[in-house]
Design a protein around this motif. Structure first.
Motif, PDB file in Angstrom:
ATOM      1  N   LEU A 104       0.799  -1.224   0.000  1.00  0.00           N
ATOM      2  CA  LEU A 104       0.000   0.000   0.000  1.00  0.00           C
ATOM      3  C   LEU A 104       0.837   1.283   0.000  1.00  0.00           C
ATOM      4  O   LEU A 104       0.510   2.220  -0.739  1.00  0.00           O
ATOM      5  CB  LEU A 104      -0.966  -0.002   1.193  1.00  0.00           C
ATOM      6  N   PRO A 105       1.891   1.401   0.810  1.00  0.00           N
ATOM      7  CA  PRO A 105       2.650   2.671   0.791  1.00  0.00           C
ATOM      8  C   PRO A 105       3.161   3.051  -0.596  1.00  0.00           C
ATOM      9  O   PRO A 105       2.921   4.173  -1.053  1.00  0.00           O
ATOM     10  CB  PRO A 105       3.779   2.410   1.788  1.00  0.00           C
ATOM     11  N   PRO A 106       3.880   2.146  -1.314  1.00  0.00           N
ATOM     12  CA  PRO A 106       4.335   2.556  -2.644  1.00  0.00           C
ATOM     13  C   PRO A 106       3.190   2.746  -3.625  1.00  0.00           C
ATOM     14  O   PRO A 106       3.219   3.656  -4.466  1.00  0.00           O
ATOM     15  CB  PRO A 106       5.265   1.411  -3.075  1.00  0.00           C
ATOM     16  N   LEU A 107       2.167   1.904  -3.531  1.00  0.00           N
ATOM     17  CA  LEU A 107       1.049   2.011  -4.478  1.00  0.00           C
ATOM     18  C   LEU A 107       0.275   3.306  -4.285  1.00  0.00           C
ATOM     19  O   LEU A 107      -0.103   3.964  -5.261  1.00  0.00           O
ATOM     20  CB  LEU A 107       0.117   0.807  -4.323  1.00  0.00           C
ATOM     21  N   THR A 108       0.028   3.676  -3.032  1.00  0.00           N
ATOM     22  CA  THR A 108      -0.716   4.913  -2.809  1.00  0.00           C
ATOM     23  C   THR A 108       0.097   6.121  -3.258  1.00  0.00           C
ATOM     24  O   THR A 108      -0.458   7.097  -3.763  1.00  0.00           O
ATOM     25  CB  THR A 108      -1.098   5.051  -1.320  1.00  0.00           C
ATOM     26  N   SER A 109       1.411   6.048  -3.089  1.00  0.00           N
ATOM     27  CA  SER A 109       2.266   7.134  -3.577  1.00  0.00           C
ATOM     28  C   SER A 109       2.184   7.245  -5.098  1.00  0.00           C
ATOM     29  O   SER A 109       2.070   8.343  -5.651  1.00  0.00           O
ATOM     30  CB  SER A 109       3.718   6.878  -3.143  1.00  0.00           C
ATOM     31  N   ILE A 110       2.228   6.110  -5.766  1.00  0.00           N
ATOM     32  CA  ILE A 110       2.134   6.098  -7.232  1.00  0.00           C
ATOM     33  C   ILE A 110       0.777   6.615  -7.676  1.00  0.00           C
ATOM     34  O   ILE A 110       0.673   7.408  -8.626  1.00  0.00           O
ATOM     35  CB  ILE A 110       2.367   4.668  -7.755  1.00  0.00           C
ATOM     36  N   MET A 111      -0.273   6.193  -6.986  1.00  0.00           N
ATOM     37  CA  MET A 111      -1.622   6.607  -7.388  1.00  0.00           C
ATOM     38  C   MET A 111      -1.839   8.091  -7.159  1.00  0.00           C
ATOM     39  O   MET A 111      -2.557   8.751  -7.919  1.00  0.00           O
ATOM     40  CB  MET A 111      -2.657   5.777  -6.633  1.00  0.00           C
ATOM     41  N   ARG A 112      -1.229   8.630  -6.116  1.00  0.00           N
ATOM     42  CA  ARG A 112      -1.332  10.079  -5.920  1.00  0.00           C
ATOM     43  C   ARG A 112      -0.657  10.833  -7.051  1.00  0.00           C
ATOM     44  O   ARG A 112      -1.121  11.900  -7.463  1.00  0.00           O
ATOM     45  CB  ARG A 112      -0.721  10.466  -4.573  1.00  0.00           C
ATOM     46  N   SER A 113       0.455  10.284  -7.546  1.00  0.00           N
ATOM     47  CA  SER A 113       1.138  10.956  -8.654  1.00  0.00           C
ATOM     48  C   SER A 113       0.342  10.835  -9.950  1.00  0.00           C
ATOM     49  O   SER A 113       0.426  11.709 -10.814  1.00  0.00           O
ATOM     50  CB  SER A 113       2.538  10.365  -8.838  1.00  0.00           C
ATOM     51  N   LEU A 114      -0.434   9.744 -10.091  1.00  0.00           N
ATOM     52  CA  LEU A 114      -1.259   9.577 -11.291  1.00  0.00           C
ATOM     53  C   LEU A 114      -2.551  10.373 -11.203  1.00  0.00           C
ATOM     54  O   LEU A 114      -3.082  10.832 -12.216  1.00  0.00           O
ATOM     55  CB  LEU A 114      -1.591   8.093 -11.495  1.00  0.00           C
ATOM     56  N   GLY A 115      -3.073  10.532  -9.989  1.00  0.00           N
ATOM     57  CA  GLY A 115      -4.368  11.174  -9.819  1.00  0.00           C
ATOM     58  C   GLY A 115      -5.492  10.162  -9.928  1.00  0.00           C
ATOM     59  O   GLY A 115      -5.335   9.070 -10.505  1.00  0.00           O
ATOM     60  N   ASP A 147      -6.189  11.235  -0.665  1.00  0.00           N
ATOM     61  CA  ASP A 147      -6.162  10.074   0.218  1.00  0.00           C
ATOM     62  C   ASP A 147      -5.719   8.866  -0.595  1.00  0.00           C
ATOM     63  O   ASP A 147      -6.443   8.368  -1.450  1.00  0.00           O
ATOM     64  CB  ASP A 147      -7.555   9.847   0.808  1.00  0.00           C
ATOM     65  N   GLY A 148      -4.508   8.385  -0.320  1.00  0.00           N
ATOM     66  CA  GLY A 148      -3.954   7.289  -1.101  1.00  0.00           C
ATOM     67  C   GLY A 148      -4.767   6.021  -0.995  1.00  0.00           C
ATOM     68  O   GLY A 148      -4.963   5.303  -1.983  1.00  0.00           O
ATOM     69  N   GLN A 149      -5.263   5.702   0.204  1.00  0.00           N
ATOM     70  CA  GLN A 149      -6.050   4.482   0.370  1.00  0.00           C
ATOM     71  C   GLN A 149      -7.384   4.580  -0.361  1.00  0.00           C
ATOM     72  O   GLN A 149      -7.890   3.594  -0.894  1.00  0.00           O
ATOM     73  CB  GLN A 149      -6.267   4.212   1.853  1.00  0.00           C
ATOM     74  N   GLN A 150      -7.949   5.784  -0.394  1.00  0.00           N
ATOM     75  CA  GLN A 150      -9.184   5.968  -1.150  1.00  0.00           C
ATOM     76  C   GLN A 150      -8.936   5.765  -2.636  1.00  0.00           C
ATOM     77  O   GLN A 150      -9.745   5.141  -3.340  1.00  0.00           O
ATOM     78  CB  GLN A 150      -9.749   7.358  -0.889  1.00  0.00           C
ATOM     79  N   LEU A 151      -7.813   6.277  -3.125  1.00  0.00           N
ATOM     80  CA  LEU A 151      -7.470   6.075  -4.530  1.00  0.00           C
ATOM     81  C   LEU A 151      -7.292   4.584  -4.817  1.00  0.00           C
ATOM     82  O   LEU A 151      -7.707   4.087  -5.874  1.00  0.00           O
ATOM     83  CB  LEU A 151      -6.184   6.827  -4.871  1.00  0.00           C
ATOM     84  N   PHE A 152      -6.675   3.860  -3.886  1.00  0.00           N
ATOM     85  CA  PHE A 152      -6.496   2.420  -4.082  1.00  0.00           C
ATOM     86  C   PHE A 152      -7.845   1.707  -4.137  1.00  0.00           C
ATOM     87  O   PHE A 152      -8.039   0.793  -4.955  1.00  0.00           O
ATOM     88  CB  PHE A 152      -5.636   1.847  -2.961  1.00  0.00           C
ATOM     89  N   SER A 153      -8.770   2.102  -3.274  1.00  0.00           N
ATOM     90  CA  SER A 153     -10.095   1.475  -3.307  1.00  0.00           C
ATOM     91  C   SER A 153     -10.798   1.762  -4.635  1.00  0.00           C
ATOM     92  O   SER A 153     -11.499   0.897  -5.180  1.00  0.00           O
ATOM     93  CB  SER A 153     -10.947   1.973  -2.141  1.00  0.00           C
ATOM     94  N   HIS A 154     -10.589   2.974  -5.179  1.00  0.00           N
ATOM     95  CA  HIS A 154     -11.174   3.283  -6.487  1.00  0.00           C
ATOM     96  C   HIS A 154     -10.564   2.403  -7.572  1.00  0.00           C
ATOM     97  O   HIS A 154     -11.276   1.924  -8.463  1.00  0.00           O
ATOM     98  CB  HIS A 154     -10.931   4.756  -6.825  1.00  0.00           C
ATOM     99  N   TYR A 155      -9.263   2.179  -7.475  1.00  0.00           N
ATOM    100  CA  TYR A 155      -8.616   1.319  -8.462  1.00  0.00           C
ATOM    101  C   TYR A 155      -9.153  -0.108  -8.358  1.00  0.00           C
ATOM    102  O   TYR A 155      -9.411  -0.768  -9.377  1.00  0.00           O
ATOM    103  CB  TYR A 155      -7.102   1.323  -8.261  1.00  0.00           C
ATOM    104  N   CYS A 156      -9.300  -0.596  -7.128  1.00  0.00           N
ATOM    105  CA  CYS A 156      -9.836  -1.950  -6.938  1.00  0.00           C
ATOM    106  C   CYS A 156     -11.232  -2.081  -7.545  1.00  0.00           C
ATOM    107  O   CYS A 156     -11.537  -3.077  -8.227  1.00  0.00           O
ATOM    108  CB  CYS A 156      -9.872  -2.292  -5.448  1.00  0.00           C
ATOM    109  N   MET A 157     -12.091  -1.085  -7.314  1.00  0.00           N
ATOM    110  CA  MET A 157     -13.448  -1.158  -7.857  1.00  0.00           C
ATOM    111  C   MET A 157     -13.447  -1.045  -9.377  1.00  0.00           C
ATOM    112  O   MET A 157     -14.252  -1.696 -10.054  1.00  0.00           O
ATOM    113  CB  MET A 157     -14.317  -0.064  -7.241  1.00  0.00           C
ATOM    114  N   ASP A 158     -12.535  -0.241  -9.919  1.00  0.00           N
ATOM    115  CA  ASP A 158     -12.421  -0.183 -11.378  1.00  0.00           C
ATOM    116  C   ASP A 158     -12.038  -1.544 -11.929  1.00  0.00           C
ATOM    117  O   ASP A 158     -12.566  -1.989 -12.969  1.00  0.00           O
ATOM    118  CB  ASP A 158     -11.371   0.849 -11.787  1.00  0.00           C
ATOM    119  N   THR A 159     -11.142  -2.247 -11.247  1.00  0.00           N
ATOM    120  CA  THR A 159     -10.726  -3.577 -11.680  1.00  0.00           C
ATOM    121  C   THR A 159     -11.873  -4.570 -11.566  1.00  0.00           C
ATOM    122  O   THR A 159     -12.131  -5.356 -12.494  1.00  0.00           O
ATOM    123  CB  THR A 159      -9.530  -4.054 -10.828  1.00  0.00           C
ATOM    124  N   ILE A 160     -12.583  -4.538 -10.441  1.00  0.00           N
ATOM    125  CA  ILE A 160     -13.694  -5.472 -10.227  1.00  0.00           C
ATOM    126  C   ILE A 160     -14.810  -5.217 -11.241  1.00  0.00           C
ATOM    127  O   ILE A 160     -15.384  -6.162 -11.808  1.00  0.00           O
ATOM    128  CB  ILE A 160     -14.219  -5.349  -8.781  1.00  0.00           C
TER     129      ILE A 160
END
Length: 630
Positions: free
Chosen positions: A393-404, A431-444
């Motif tokens: 999560l730490p590296p992924l949320t950082s990456i997702m924040r940079s992507l938007g 919020d990096g974790q919120q961005l990750f949850s959005h990515y997960c739902m996009d995948t699902i």
């Protein structure tokens, strides 16, 4: 009377005569004195005229004598450096490898002071001596550099960092005595470098330190670099990277330990303003090797992006933490480590859109489905991916924040090697974790949309399509609840509920057919409508009021219901359903069919007078069959 008076006058007259005689003598003496003074004055002027030139010559001679003394003193002083040079040359020309270092340094100090004195005298005659002393200092300083280097080399034999890591020991540092000795040598080398006008950013001793200790660090870390590349290689091409199976964590830990130890050494040897430059120069070679290793990992990840993107996330996480620790400890090395991460960080960014596209492609390109509506292994694979991502999560949320938010929807510009920035990518407070949850739902949702389309294309009947979709949804929900995805996706539950309702509706569509047979037509203008609930219905009375044609219709409805209902029950039992899906669908079918049948049965069950020719199920029997569906 006259006689005594005359005697008195005669006596006084005699005294007057004596006084007058003395006065005459005094006048005569005064004249003699005045005559003597006049002669003395004439003699004095004569003497002065004679002695004056002699006195002037004497003063000039005294001044000349003083100047001569000074010249002699200057000559003696000028001869001293020459004499001193011969004395100090014997010391400085010989390296004190086994001699007295303090005596050698004292000789350098004396030579240095003599050189400063000669330069301050500004005498042309001293130029040759200045040149000779300067050359002598150069030799002495070079010998000190050799001593400095040799002393360092004694404690710069490569080590095996894994031993320090596994045993929990600190990485070796130079002893206090050795550090004090090196500091003394460095001060003298630095002083000479400053006096000689050297403009290099690093003094000769700093360069020697960077070279010797830099080589020591690079050679010590060489095996870990090789191990990091080796452990990235795959035995099975399709296997997914397992967290911690690569040696990058040990490599970074050793790097941090050795750099921290080196920083402590540098602080004891060099001045405050030299700490940062010397540390950077010392670590330059090993940092280059580290960056090369990460490039090798990046090449491997790009070749196996679907299965090994997690290695990229781990590298980013490990190196970022190492960079933070070193920055906090030394105030340096953050930028070199960040630069080393850039290639694999861009690869990690591109992996998000690649994984999403892979999910979409695989879910849409399914060519065959099991006829029982069972879930696809693809669903498990996709959810396993998301579960694995929660460990990074730490590296992924950082990456997702940079992507938007949503920046992973389209592949990055691979030609430029960097993602295209958007306004959302500048939201550093996201919020990096919120961005990750959005990515997960996009995948699902990409998965479910593809599976729904495949179900419609490859499965007959909406009922089976609903079962297929519901089974895959059950797998999704189960894998969410059994992992770290559960708290992260709690806010997205409504989206999954919408998909579940869609699957239920698809399945229940097939049960509309038997339900249609339970509907009848009543004409309330001919007779009062029998109560539909709350009171017992007299089936015989209801049937008595019907015509023969209406009774035949009721018989047909019972027959058609029985056929349709039995067929659907059989199909329901042949479908492969997840336990939750079977229970959920059975409950919905019972809720839907049982009230309709109970009403219809109460009104018309006497149509065959209990023979079972048309009415196959009574209310209890039908309820039992429906309950068995769950």
């Amino acid at each position: 009377m006259l006689a005594p008076r005359r005697a008195a006058y005669a006596e006084e007259a005699a005294e007057v005569e004596v006084l007058q005689a003395n006065l005459e003598k005094m006048k005569s003496l005064t004249k003699k004195i005045q005559s003597s003074v006049a002669r003395l004055d004439v003699s004095g002027r004569t003497v002065q005229d004679a002695i004056g030139p002699i006195y002037g010559n004497t003063q000039r001679l005294q001044i000349t004598t003083g100047n001569v003394d000074k010249i002699l003193a200057a000559i003696e002083k000028a001869k001293q450096p020459l004499d001193m040079r011969n004395r100090e040359e014997r010391i400085l020309r010989n390296r004190p490898d086994k001699g007295n270092l303090s005596e050698y340094i004292g000789s350098i100090d004396r030579t240095n002071q003599a050189l400063r004195d000669l330069r301050a005298s500004n005498m042309r005659s001293n130029q040759a001596a200045i040149s000779e002393l300067n050359g002598l200092l150069t030799v002495g300083t070079q010998n000190l550099e050799d001593i400095f280097r040799s002393s360092l080399r004694q404690d710069s034999q490569p080590i095996e960092p894994v031993k320090q890591i596994t045993t929990g020991k600190e990485f070796p540092r130079l002893s206090q005595e050795k550090s004090a000795e090196l500091r003394t040598i460095n001060i003298h080398i630095s002083n000479y470098a400053a006096q000689s006008g050297q403009s290099d950013s690093l003094t000769p001793s700093a360069k020697a330190y960077a070279q010797e200790r830099g080589q020591y660090i690079t050679m010590s870390l060489q095996n870990l670099s090789t191990s990091t590349i080796t452990t990235a290689r795959k035995v099975n091409a399709g296997s997914v990277y397992r967290q911690g199976s690569n040696a990058i964590a040990s490599y970074a830990q050793a790097l941090e330990g050795m750099y921290t130890a080196e920083y402590d050494n540098i602080c004891l040897i060099f001045s405050r303003e030299e700490w940062g430059p010397v540390l950077l120069a010392t670590c330059q070679s090993s940092l280059s090797a580290f960056a090369t290793t990460i490039k090798e990992l990046d090449t491997h990840v790009r070749s196996n992006l679907i299965t090994d993107c997690y290695l990229a996330y781990e590298v980013i996480d490990v190196v970022s933490n190492t960079s933070f620790q070193l920055e906090e400890r030394t105030g340096e090395l953050k930028h070199p480590l960040s630069d080393a991460l850039k290639p694999i960080r861009e690869t990690a960014k591109s992996s998000l859109s690649t994984l999403l596209a892979d999910t979409r492609s695989k879910s849409q390109s399914v060519t065959s489905l099991l006829p029982d509506g069972n879930a696809l292994p693809l669903t498990t694979d996709v959810m396993t991916r998301l579960q694995l991502m929660t460990a990074y999560l730490p590296p992924l949320t950082s990456i997702m924040r940079s992507l938007g938010d949503g920046g992973w929807a389209a592949p990055n510009n691979q030609a430029s090697g960097a993602s295209i920035p958007t306004l959302k990518s500048f939201d550093v407070g996201a919020d990096g974790q919120q961005l990750f949850s959005h990515y997960c739902m996009d995948t699902i949702e990409a998965l479910l949309n593809g599976l729904e389309a495949c179900g419609r294309r490859l499965l007959k009947g909406r009922s089976l399509q609903g079962v297929f979709l519901a089974n895959n949804l059950a797998v999704v929900e189960r894998m969410i609840k059994s992992s770290e995805l559960d708290p992260l996706l709690s806010a997205s539950q409504s989206k999954l509920e919408a998909w579940k309702k869609k699957a239920e509706q698809m399945y229940l569509d097939s049960w509309k057919e038997p339900s249609l047979h339970l509907l009848d037509v009543q004409y309330t203008n001919k007779q009062p409508r029998p109560p539909s609930s709350g009171h017992a219905v007299d089936s015989a009375a209801v049937l008595k009021s019907l015509s023969s044609k209406d009774k035949d219709v009721i018989k047909e409805k019972f027959k058609n219901f029985n056929v349709s209902f039995d067929d659907l029950v059989l199909k329901h039992k042949t479908y492969k359903m997840e336990a939750d899906v079977r229970r959920q669908f059975g409950h919905h079918v019972q809720t839907f069919i049982e009230p309709l049948y109970s009403r219809f049965w109460e009104r018309y069950h006497e149509i065959d007078k209990g023979k079972g020719k048309y009415v196959k199920y009574d209310k209890a029997q039908l309820s039992a069959v429906l309950a068995s569906l769950a």
